[in-house]
Structures are given as structure tokens and as C-alpha cells.
Design an enzyme around this catalytic site. Structure first.
Site, PDB file in Angstrom:
ATOM      1  N   HIS A 168       1.379  -0.966   0.278  1.00 16.43           N
ATOM      2  CA  HIS A 168      -0.264  -0.206   0.305  1.00 16.43           C
ATOM      3  C   HIS A 168       1.171   1.164  -0.313  1.00 16.43           C
ATOM      4  O   HIS A 168       2.064   0.938   0.578  1.00 16.43           O
ATOM      5  CB  HIS A 168      -0.590  -0.333   1.330  1.00 16.43           C
ATOM      6  CG  HIS A 168      -1.992  -1.055   1.351  1.00 16.43           C
ATOM      7  ND1 HIS A 168      -1.452  -2.423   2.140  1.00 16.43           N
ATOM      8  CD2 HIS A 168      -2.286  -1.844   0.483  1.00 16.43           C
ATOM      9  CE1 HIS A 168      -2.536  -2.177   2.218  1.00 16.43           C
ATOM     10  NE2 HIS A 168      -3.259  -2.719   0.968  1.00 16.43           N
ATOM     11  N   ASP A 179       2.345   2.042   2.893  1.00 16.95           N
ATOM     12  CA  ASP A 179       3.516   0.738   3.977  1.00 16.95           C
ATOM     13  C   ASP A 179       4.997   1.191   2.988  1.00 16.95           C
ATOM     14  O   ASP A 179       5.681   0.733   3.453  1.00 16.95           O
ATOM     15  CB  ASP A 179       3.241  -0.777   2.884  1.00 16.95           C
ATOM     16  CG  ASP A 179       1.683  -1.389   2.800  1.00 16.95           C
ATOM     17  OD1 ASP A 179       1.843  -1.173   4.631  1.00 16.95           O
ATOM     18  OD2 ASP A 179       0.732  -2.174   2.824  1.00 16.95           O
ATOM     19  N   GLU A 216      -9.132  -4.866  -8.583  1.00 17.14           N
ATOM     20  CA  GLU A 216      -9.424  -6.014  -7.737  1.00 17.14           C
ATOM     21  C   GLU A 216     -10.900  -5.923  -7.274  1.00 17.14           C
ATOM     22  O   GLU A 216     -10.706  -5.479  -6.532  1.00 17.14           O
ATOM     23  CB  GLU A 216      -8.113  -5.959  -6.777  1.00 17.14           C
ATOM     24  CG  GLU A 216      -7.896  -7.404  -5.598  1.00 17.14           C
ATOM     25  CD  GLU A 216      -6.950  -7.113  -4.831  1.00 17.14           C
ATOM     26  OE1 GLU A 216      -6.335  -6.502  -4.778  1.00 17.14           O
ATOM     27  OE2 GLU A 216      -7.285  -8.572  -3.937  1.00 17.14           O
ATOM     28  N   HIS A 219     -12.978 -13.309  -3.672  1.00 18.31           N
ATOM     29  CA  HIS A 219     -13.754 -13.181  -4.173  1.00 18.31           C
ATOM     30  C   HIS A 219     -14.223 -12.912  -5.208  1.00 18.31           C
ATOM     31  O   HIS A 219     -15.200 -12.795  -5.578  1.00 18.31           O
ATOM     32  CB  HIS A 219     -12.678 -11.481  -4.624  1.00 18.31           C
ATOM     33  CG  HIS A 219     -11.939 -10.191  -3.946  1.00 18.31           C
ATOM     34  ND1 HIS A 219     -11.440  -9.287  -4.045  1.00 18.31           N
ATOM     35  CD2 HIS A 219     -11.682 -10.859  -2.364  1.00 18.31           C
ATOM     36  CE1 HIS A 219     -10.371  -8.766  -2.775  1.00 18.31           C
ATOM     37  NE2 HIS A 219     -10.948  -9.615  -1.784  1.00 18.31           N
ATOM     38  N   ASP A 232     -14.537 -12.159   4.273  1.00 24.77           N
ATOM     39  CA  ASP A 232     -14.060 -12.060   3.247  1.00 24.77           C
ATOM     40  C   ASP A 232     -12.916 -13.698   3.932  1.00 24.77           C
ATOM     41  O   ASP A 232     -12.342 -13.023   4.948  1.00 24.77           O
ATOM     42  CB  ASP A 232     -12.890 -10.989   2.520  1.00 24.77           C
ATOM     43  CG  ASP A 232     -11.844 -11.278   1.604  1.00 24.77           C
ATOM     44  OD1 ASP A 232     -11.598 -12.799   1.390  1.00 24.77           O
ATOM     45  OD2 ASP A 232     -11.019 -10.362   1.083  1.00 24.77           O
ATOM     46  N   ASP A 268      -2.901 -13.093  -1.243  1.00 26.50           N
ATOM     47  CA  ASP A 268      -3.332 -12.462  -0.004  1.00 26.50           C
ATOM     48  C   ASP A 268      -4.121 -13.447   0.954  1.00 26.50           C
ATOM     49  O   ASP A 268      -5.129 -14.489   1.141  1.00 26.50           O
ATOM     50  CB  ASP A 268      -4.527 -11.474  -0.754  1.00 26.50           C
ATOM     51  CG  ASP A 268      -4.744 -10.691   0.473  1.00 26.50           C
ATOM     52  OD1 ASP A 268      -3.813 -10.757   1.392  1.00 26.50           O
ATOM     53  OD2 ASP A 268      -5.768  -9.527  -0.326  1.00 26.50           O
TER      54      ASP A 268
HETATM   55  C1  3MF Z   1      -7.965  -6.721  -1.041  1.00 24.43           C
HETATM   56  C2  3MF Z   1      -5.814  -6.346  -1.004  1.00 24.43           C
HETATM   57  C3  3MF Z   1      -5.512  -5.617  -0.457  1.00 24.43           C
HETATM   58  C4  3MF Z   1      -5.762  -5.285   0.869  1.00 24.43           C
HETATM   59  C5  3MF Z   1      -5.133  -6.223   1.829  1.00 24.43           C
HETATM   60  C6  3MF Z   1      -5.215  -5.458   3.430  1.00 24.43           C
HETATM   61  C7  3MF Z   1      -4.520  -4.325  -2.701  1.00 24.43           C
HETATM   62  O1  3MF Z   1      -7.974  -8.015  -1.296  1.00 24.43           O
HETATM   63  O2  3MF Z   1      -5.682  -7.148  -2.015  1.00 24.43           O
HETATM   64  O3  3MF Z   1      -4.961  -4.524  -1.440  1.00 24.43           O
HETATM   65  O4  3MF Z   1      -6.274  -4.091   1.612  1.00 24.43           O
HETATM   66  O5  3MF Z   1      -6.293  -7.601   1.897  1.00 24.43           O
HETATM   67  O6  3MF Z   1      -6.073  -6.313   4.090  1.00 24.43           O
HETATM   68 MG    MG Z   2      -6.286  -9.129  -1.917  1.00 24.61          MG
END
Ligand code: 3MF
Ligand code: MG
Length: 343
Positions: free
Chosen positions: A49, A52, A173, A212, A247, A282
Site C-alpha cells: 500500500h 506501507d 482488484e 473475491h 472474506d 493474499d
Molecule cells: C484486498 C487487498 C488489499 C488489502 C489487503 C489488506 C490491495 O483484497 O488485496 O488491497 O488492502 O487485503 O487487508
Molecule cells: Mg486481495
């Protein structure tokens, strides 16, 4: 030549176990400690991010610039590369009503300016990939916003960023819900449709997260195939999800091994990774893990992916074609299951 896969994850995947119902259950690793895990676990791509990379995305640019340069050096020293930067547009007081689709023009301006800075940060750490996770671009009640106007606002945001830097690519995304009740651009297909409305469709693609797609009631492998067909699958967030609920970000393959196999198969068959795309994860460690063993979900996901690559490569495709030609899908079903259980 067989693809040599490269793996990535974001520092948020090593986490304290806090959730919506309870506080942290383990101490946070420092950023430097997290970077060490990349090497230990066999990953070389780091997803970021904006905040980050820099300590404060609202700080004067000179400070952000210095911090981004320092981080780039840290990555170089360790042989790591930045895969993407995603502006975190869902935590700031200015994005409570959404970022790109906030009803307030001033808040939308904040989101745009911050996203442009995220591009500048991406340039400093050596990546051209900007990820949009439109977390709050949707509604809690449908009457609060105009859905068609929201789509236009998203396209305007995309165009403004494409213009800000003629080299960057934007990866959407998509996720159908959470934190919003309903998202405006719930799936990959919706976002790809919007990509063709932008000034430069070739620079707008997707990152697909398995969970997702499952939340949207879709098959992640088919979603990936849809994007691969369009030349638009530029990253993935592999994980798993036990049905349509919150999620879960479970370890890859941990719920449905066959569904994971089919994701790997579609990636492998259609050359994913050959243009430098990373196999991104993720995944969240279970809240019950102690700090010392809170990276096993990453290790496991990578190991399962690599084992599934072997199974994809060793599948007797001739036999598959024979069964397809005979239209004996019951036999094909068993053949695949036996292959997966090692018979
Ligand atoms: C969402 C993402 C991220 C989120 C991450 C933090 C790029 O699915 O992949 O964004 O910020 O999951 O919880
Ligand atoms: Mg993600």
C-alpha cells in the site's frame, strides 16, 4: 520451456490476528523482520500500500520521497522487487463515504491527489503497477448515490492517473461486497468493461483474488481465463474461501483443492508468469497461531501451488482428450480426482 514461477505477498499478510470482533493476539513483526521472511519463505516480490512504503501518505512530498528512496535501497540490498503499489483509499477520514465515488467533490479530489502520489511512490520503488481495490466504492443503501454517475467517476479517476504517468498500468482488484453492502464494480468482467471506456485500455487490467470471485458466486479459474483471454491478467491474489460469507483469505487450496488445481491449470496453460507476472498471495494466518508460527499460511500456500503445478504438468492430457472426445465426463471426473489423490 516451463514457467519458473515467482511469488509475492504484501506485508499485511503477516499480521497480529486482530479481527472485527477482537484485538491483536500476537505482537507485530517489524517491517525489517517481515522482509527477512520473504527470503526465508521463498518469495521475492513485495506488494505495497502507499502507506506501507511511507509512514504518512499525507506528509510533505519531500518526506515521502526520502522514505520511498530508503525503502528501495532496503529492497535492493535484499534482492527483493516491488510488485505494485495500492493507494489505501479506505481508512482515511476523507474516504468514509468512498474515495473515487464519494459524494463530496473535495473528498474525490483528495483520493485522486493521493493516488497520483502513490504513482510517484511506485516510480521511486521501481514498479509500474498500481492496484485499485475499490473497498468503499459502493453503498450501504442504494439511494445514497447514483450508480451510473459512480461509474463515470471511476473512469475519470482511471483517466486522470493514466494521464499523470504514461507508463503506469492500473490493475483493478474487484470484490462484490465487504466492507460495502454492494460494490459498484463487483467483478473482473465489470472492471474490464470499464477499462474499454478509458483513454488507454491497454494499460488497464486486473488482479484477481480467488476469494473475491468465490464471494461473487463465480469460479476463480474461469475469472482468470476471462482476463487471460483479454491479455489483462497482470496479478493474482491466490487464497481460498469457504462459501459466500466474510472474506476469509484462507491458505490457497485449503478449502477446495480441485478448485485450486483448476486455477493453477488455467494459469499454466495460458502462460501466466511468462511476462514477469507474480504468483501473489493474499492469505491470513488463523487467529489461533502464535507469533512464532504465524507465517505458515504463506509457506503452505506456496507449497500447495508448486505441488499443483507438478500435478498439472503430469496430467495425462492425451487421456483427457480421449475422454472429452468420447464425451465421457463421468470417467473424466474420476480420472481427475484420482490424479489429485495420487492414484
Ligand atoms: C484486498 C487487498 C488489499 C488489502 C489487503 C489488506 C490491495 O483484497 O488485496 O488491497 O488492502 O487485503 O487487508
Ligand atoms: Mg486481495
Amino acid at each position: 520451456m516451463a514457467t519458473e514461477y515467482r511469488f509475492s505477498f504484501g506485508p499485511w499478510n503477516i499480521h497480529t490476528g486482530a479481527d472485527a470482533f477482537g484485538p491483536p493476539v500476537r505482537d507485530e513483526f517489524s517491517f525489517a523482520e517481515k522482509l527477512q521472511f520473504y527470503e526465508d519463505l521463498g518469495f521475492d516480490g513485495v506488494q505495497f500500500h502507499d502507506d506501507d512504503v511511507v509512514s504518512d501518505a499525507d506528509a510533505p512530498w519531500s518526506q515521502q520521497e526520502q522514505e520511498a528512496k530508503d525503502l528501495k535501497k532496503l529492497l535492493d540490498d535484499r534482492g527483493l522487487v516491488a510488485e505494485f503499489v495500492a493507494p489505501r483509499l479506505w481508512e482515511h477520514p476523507n474516504t468514509i463515504d468512498g474515495a473515487l465515488t464519494a459524494n463530496s467533490a473535495e473528498m474525490r479530489r483528495y483520493a485522486l491527489e493521493r493516488s497520483k502520489r502513490a504513482i510517484d511512490i511506485a516510480n521511486l520503488i521501481g514498479t509500474k503497477n498500481i492496484v485499485l481495490w475499490p473497498a468503499r466504492e459502493g453503498t450501504y443503501i442504494r439511494e445514497s448515490k447514483d450508480p451510473a454517475a459512480a461509474l463515470e467517476q471511476i473512469v475519470e479517476w482511471l483517466n486522470a492517473l493514466l494521464e499523470h504517468d504514461p507508463e503506469i498500468r492500473i490493475l483493478g482488484e474487484m470484490k462484490p461486497n465487504e466492507p460495502m453492502d454492494q460494490s459498484y464494480v463487483p467483478t473482473t468482467g465489470h472492471f474490464v468493461g470499464l477499462a474499454y471506456k478509458t483513454a488507454d485500455p491497454d494499460r488497464v487490467g486486473v488482479l484477481i483474488e480467488s476469494a473475491h470471485a468465490i464471494l461473487a458466486g463465480l469460479d476463480p479459474a474461469d475469472e482468470m481465463a476471462y482476463a487471460l483471454y483479454q491479455g489483462k491478467l497482470w496479478s493474482v491474489h491466490l487464497n481460498d474461501q469457504n462459501g459466500p460469507k466474510f472474506d476469509e483469505d484462507k491458505a490457497f487450496g485449503s478449502v477446495d483443492l480441485r478448485r485450486a488445481f483448476n486455477q493453477v491449470r488455467v494459469l499454466e496453460k495460458h502462460g501466466y508468469g511468462r511476462s514477469g507476472e507474480f504468483v501473489g498471495l493474499d492469505v491470513k494466518a488463523m487467529r489461533t497461531q502464535s507469533k512464532e508460527v504465524s507465517t505458515k499460511h504463506l509457506r503452505n500456500s506456496r507449497a500447495v501451488f508448486l505441488r499443483l503445478v507438478e500435478l498439472v504438468r503430469s496430467l495425462d492430457e492425451r487421456r483427457v482428450q480421449e475422454l472429452i472426445a468420447a464425451r465421457d465426463y463421468e470417467e473424466l471426473d474420476l480420472f481427475i480426482m484420482q490424479h489429485l489423490i495420487g492414484q
